[in-house]
Write a protein that holds these residues in place. Structure first.
Motif, PDB file in Angstrom:
ATOM      1  N   THR A  52       0.791  -1.159   0.011  1.00 30.60           N
ATOM      2  CA  THR A  52       0.102  -0.031   0.084  1.00 30.60           C
ATOM      3  C   THR A  52       0.835   1.068   0.121  1.00 30.60           C
ATOM      4  O   THR A  52       0.719   2.123  -0.909  1.00 30.60           O
ATOM      5  CB  THR A  52      -0.940  -0.033   1.282  1.00 30.60           C
ATOM      6  OG1 THR A  52      -1.922  -1.140   1.175  1.00 30.60           O
ATOM      7  CG2 THR A  52      -1.674   1.357   1.253  1.00 30.60           C
ATOM      8  N   HIS A  53       1.530   1.325   0.961  1.00 32.43           N
ATOM      9  CA  HIS A  53       2.499   2.626   0.859  1.00 32.43           C
ATOM     10  C   HIS A  53       3.753   2.551  -0.100  1.00 32.43           C
ATOM     11  O   HIS A  53       3.945   3.987  -0.424  1.00 32.43           O
ATOM     12  CB  HIS A  53       3.431   2.479   2.280  1.00 32.43           C
ATOM     13  CG  HIS A  53       2.378   2.973   3.520  1.00 32.43           C
ATOM     14  ND1 HIS A  53       1.857   1.872   4.334  1.00 32.43           N
ATOM     15  CD2 HIS A  53       1.736   3.863   3.994  1.00 32.43           C
ATOM     16  CE1 HIS A  53       0.944   2.509   5.039  1.00 32.43           C
ATOM     17  NE2 HIS A  53       1.039   3.550   4.874  1.00 32.43           N
ATOM     18  N   SER A  65      -4.606   3.739  -3.891  1.00 30.19           N
ATOM     19  CA  SER A  65      -3.369   2.700  -3.684  1.00 30.19           C
ATOM     20  C   SER A  65      -3.797   1.513  -2.778  1.00 30.19           C
ATOM     21  O   SER A  65      -3.128   0.623  -3.088  1.00 30.19           O
ATOM     22  CB  SER A  65      -2.424   3.496  -2.789  1.00 30.19           C
ATOM     23  OG  SER A  65      -2.626   3.915  -1.659  1.00 30.19           O
ATOM     24  N   TYR A  66      -4.763   1.425  -2.286  1.00 23.95           N
ATOM     25  CA  TYR A  66      -4.910   0.326  -1.368  1.00 23.95           C
ATOM     26  C   TYR A  66      -5.498  -0.599  -2.394  1.00 23.95           C
ATOM     27  O   TYR A  66      -5.291  -1.912  -2.418  1.00 23.95           O
ATOM     28  CB  TYR A  66      -6.117   0.668  -0.276  1.00 23.95           C
ATOM     29  CG  TYR A  66      -6.559  -0.434   0.379  1.00 23.95           C
ATOM     30  CD1 TYR A  66      -5.691  -0.906   1.545  1.00 23.95           C
ATOM     31  CD2 TYR A  66      -7.655  -1.489   0.383  1.00 23.95           C
ATOM     32  CE1 TYR A  66      -6.037  -2.207   2.200  1.00 23.95           C
ATOM     33  CE2 TYR A  66      -8.209  -2.296   0.918  1.00 23.95           C
ATOM     34  CZ  TYR A  66      -7.392  -2.880   1.980  1.00 23.95           C
ATOM     35  OH  TYR A  66      -7.531  -3.984   2.760  1.00 23.95           O
ATOM     36  N   LYS A  69      -2.695  -1.982  -5.078  1.00 22.79           N
ATOM     37  CA  LYS A  69      -1.759  -2.950  -4.785  1.00 22.79           C
ATOM     38  C   LYS A  69      -2.258  -4.330  -5.132  1.00 22.79           C
ATOM     39  O   LYS A  69      -1.122  -5.131  -5.577  1.00 22.79           O
ATOM     40  CB  LYS A  69      -1.387  -2.928  -3.245  1.00 22.79           C
ATOM     41  CG  LYS A  69      -2.693  -3.376  -2.557  1.00 22.79           C
ATOM     42  CD  LYS A  69      -2.271  -3.272  -0.958  1.00 22.79           C
ATOM     43  CE  LYS A  69      -3.171  -4.031  -0.178  1.00 22.79           C
ATOM     44  NZ  LYS A  69      -2.961  -3.931   1.205  1.00 22.79           N
TER      45      LYS A  69
END
Length: 92
Positions: A52-53, A65-66, A69
């Motif tokens: 995620t990061h 982004s979550y 991924k």
């Protein structure tokens, strides 16, 4: 009374290689995909194995982004290159 020592932030570093000069094979990748692979697979990086990061740092929007991924990690092209990058560059 003594002061609390300041917590040091983990240093954010750029990938250890020039992403444009690395041999990605015949795969056509976006800059974001290359950055994600490098950040996700580099030990010592703040984003190591944190999809995620790593996606956010690579430039994907926080709101996507979550979900992105899952797209990245389920994409055979990306997973193949994660393995290749790990073997070629990281040499763990």
């Amino acid at each position: 009374m003594g002061r609390k020592p300041k917590q040091q932030k983990q240093q954010e570093t750029e990938p250890i290689i020039d992403l444009d000069s690395y041999d990605w094979g015949n795969e056509h990748l976006t800059r974001k995909e290359k950055m994600f692979i490098a950040l996700y697979t580099t030990p010592g990086q703040k984003y190591f194995q944190d999809s995620t990061h790593a996606a956010m740092k690579a430039g994907y929007k926080t709101t996507t982004s979550y979900n992105i991924k899952y797209s990245l990690l389920s994409n055979p092209k990306i997973t193949k290159l994660i393995d290749k990058f790990t073997q070629d560059v990281i040499k763990v």
